[in-house]
Design an enzyme around this catalytic site. Sequence first.
Site, PDB file in Angstrom:
ATOM      1  N   ARG A  46     -44.619 -24.639  13.713  1.00 38.43           N
ATOM      2  CA  ARG A  46     -45.187 -23.677  12.776  1.00 38.43           C
ATOM      3  C   ARG A  46     -44.819 -23.990  11.327  1.00 38.43           C
ATOM      4  O   ARG A  46     -45.512 -23.619  10.397  1.00 38.43           O
ATOM      5  CB  ARG A  46     -44.700 -22.281  13.156  1.00 38.43           C
ATOM      6  N   LYS A 176     -34.432 -37.261  37.882  1.00 32.35           N
ATOM      7  CA  LYS A 176     -33.117 -37.917  37.965  1.00 32.35           C
ATOM      8  C   LYS A 176     -33.184 -39.066  38.970  1.00 32.35           C
ATOM      9  O   LYS A 176     -33.700 -38.885  40.075  1.00 32.35           O
ATOM     10  CB  LYS A 176     -32.040 -36.901  38.388  1.00 32.35           C
ATOM     11  N   ASP A 229     -32.136 -19.498  37.038  1.00 30.87           N
ATOM     12  CA  ASP A 229     -31.914 -20.657  36.167  1.00 30.87           C
ATOM     13  C   ASP A 229     -31.779 -21.958  36.971  1.00 30.87           C
ATOM     14  O   ASP A 229     -32.203 -23.010  36.513  1.00 30.87           O
ATOM     15  CB  ASP A 229     -30.637 -20.414  35.341  1.00 30.87           C
ATOM     16  N   HIS A 234     -34.202 -26.128  40.560  1.00 29.77           N
ATOM     17  CA  HIS A 234     -33.518 -27.394  40.866  1.00 29.77           C
ATOM     18  C   HIS A 234     -33.008 -27.464  42.317  1.00 29.77           C
ATOM     19  O   HIS A 234     -33.229 -28.453  43.009  1.00 29.77           O
ATOM     20  CB  HIS A 234     -32.353 -27.614  39.910  1.00 29.77           C
ATOM     21  N   LYS A 334     -21.705 -21.781  36.970  1.00 25.41           N
ATOM     22  CA  LYS A 334     -21.250 -22.184  35.635  1.00 25.41           C
ATOM     23  C   LYS A 334     -19.728 -22.063  35.618  1.00 25.41           C
ATOM     24  O   LYS A 334     -19.142 -21.322  36.405  1.00 25.41           O
ATOM     25  CB  LYS A 334     -21.823 -21.260  34.560  1.00 25.41           C
TER      26      LYS A 334
HETATM   27  C1  BG6 Z   1     -31.271 -26.293  33.103  1.00 21.26           C
HETATM   28  C2  BG6 Z   1     -30.615 -24.935  33.059  1.00 21.26           C
HETATM   29  O1  BG6 Z   1     -32.517 -26.221  33.733  1.00 21.26           O
HETATM   30  O2  BG6 Z   1     -30.430 -27.188  33.837  1.00 21.26           O
HETATM   31  C3  BG6 Z   1     -29.223 -25.032  32.445  1.00 21.26           C
HETATM   32  O3  BG6 Z   1     -31.423 -24.040  32.303  1.00 21.26           O
HETATM   33  C4  BG6 Z   1     -28.405 -26.055  33.181  1.00 21.26           C
HETATM   34  O4  BG6 Z   1     -28.576 -23.759  32.484  1.00 21.26           O
HETATM   35  C5  BG6 Z   1     -29.154 -27.380  33.247  1.00 21.26           C
HETATM   36  O5  BG6 Z   1     -27.166 -26.202  32.493  1.00 21.26           O
HETATM   37  C6  BG6 Z   1     -28.419 -28.394  34.112  1.00 21.26           C
HETATM   38  O6  BG6 Z   1     -29.052 -29.641  33.998  1.00 21.26           O
HETATM   39  P1  BG6 Z   1     -28.246 -30.988  34.152  1.00 21.26           P
HETATM   40  O7  BG6 Z   1     -29.271 -32.054  34.035  1.00 21.26           O
HETATM   41  O8  BG6 Z   1     -27.239 -31.012  33.036  1.00 21.26           O
HETATM   42  O9  BG6 Z   1     -27.582 -30.939  35.496  1.00 21.26           O
END
Ligand code: BG6
Length: 488
Positions: A46, A176, A229, A234, A334
Amino acid sequence: NSFEPCDFVLFGALGDLSRRKLLPSLYQLEKAELIHPDTKIIGVARQEMSVEAFVEEAKVNIKKFSSESLCEETWARMQARLDYACVDMKEMDSYKSLEEHVDAERTMVCYLATPPAIYGDICRGLHSCNIIDSSVRLVLEKPIGHDLESSMVINDQVAEFFKESQIYRIDHYLGKETVLNLIALRFANSIFTTNWDHNCIDHVQISVAESVGIEGRWGYFDDAGQMRDMVQNHLLQILSLVAMEPPATLEASNIRNEKLKVLKALRPINSTNVNESTVRGQYTAGFVKGEEVPGYLEEDGANTQSQTETFVAIKAEIDNWRWAGVPFYLRTGKRMPTKVSEVVIYFKRQPHNLFGESFKNLPPNKLVIRLQPDEGVEITVMNKVPGLTSSGSMDLQKSKLNLSFSEAFSDERIPDAYEKLLLEVMLGNQALFVRRDEIEQAWTWVDSILEAWKNTNEPPEPYQAGTWGPVESIGLLARENRSWYESK
Ligand code: BG6
């Protein structure tokens, strides 16, 4: 797949993801000469800004977020293809200015590194200025929605203008190297292919531990929690790759069909089984890698009443022929002691003991697939200790067959996940992107757990930062005479 020139339009070019990941990854692709010489990269944001200022901004960030010093020759090539367009993404008229930056004859790749709330606006804006046709590819970042309903709203908004074959939904774990290697390990090695089911495997563990906290993202994270998240995307993607049936080919629809079948076979977790199948935790103050860190409720901007989970452990079950009776234990959190992601396959124990009393509980073979860091694959085996004994009996010892990527492929650099995914988008290959039905199926499973947690109205279990999560997570496996794999 084809290596053709395109106009790569990066929406949100001044945002965090672009600065930290996308621009440095494009630079690496440039260095490896994997971007077509005629491809253009157009940053869109923007802010009013000259192309020169954007080029400078890109250079600063590539230097800052790359682990190596800038190669001037590579940068000169990349700089020559950078362009910038100022667009207010909520203003339909504003998109007109894009027309002069792109070439109608070429494939256009639109990467939306923006909040998902404006995906609909961007699609409408692109449509309004007549620069989209069926060759446009649209790349969407997560999170796509907060639950099934909101993800459907976003997917519907996008589907108004784009066909599914044009949409590339990112889950960066699919880029990955070691996650991709799951496909190679499983289907290029008959030793695994033939042993990959309930007859041979006792259980599977998938752990994605992070040492970081929420990194100043309270607003986003508190609304999401570790389940949305990390698990919804993942962990479920990794689980799908580990559990899927062999696809007929590596073509996108074949892989995605097989992953979807796994997600559909996940046994629902709801109020009737949530307590025995899940553990959620929230970190309190502690020490991570020797450094004192605040608890979740003491983070900057925290709502001190928050019941958001920063740790999740789940016993997932896949109700199909291959996996009957084989639990998949998922764990992610975390502020754990270290950053490590692993898939551990526990094979069944030997049915009979030949080695006497002292070896009556022979440990099971384990296949440890280390996704990050120190990428590698390890198999534990029982081995005879060399030498003679007075009793004539055999001494056994647990040993490891160890493949470390950094040793075996010491000349190869392990690319960042985004490099692989950006390359695949430019090649037009959807195999490593998540299809709409996969996302929605994952939400269905996750929503049911979130709903059950809400109904229990119990707070998450506390765990001290720098530990492996609440003790209840140990109990989840101990109840079944199992324990979490202890990372090195
Ligand atoms: C992201 C999350 O998708 O993946 C984060 O939003 C997380 O909270 C991250 O820390 C982890 O990714 P990686 O590649 O560092 O394992």
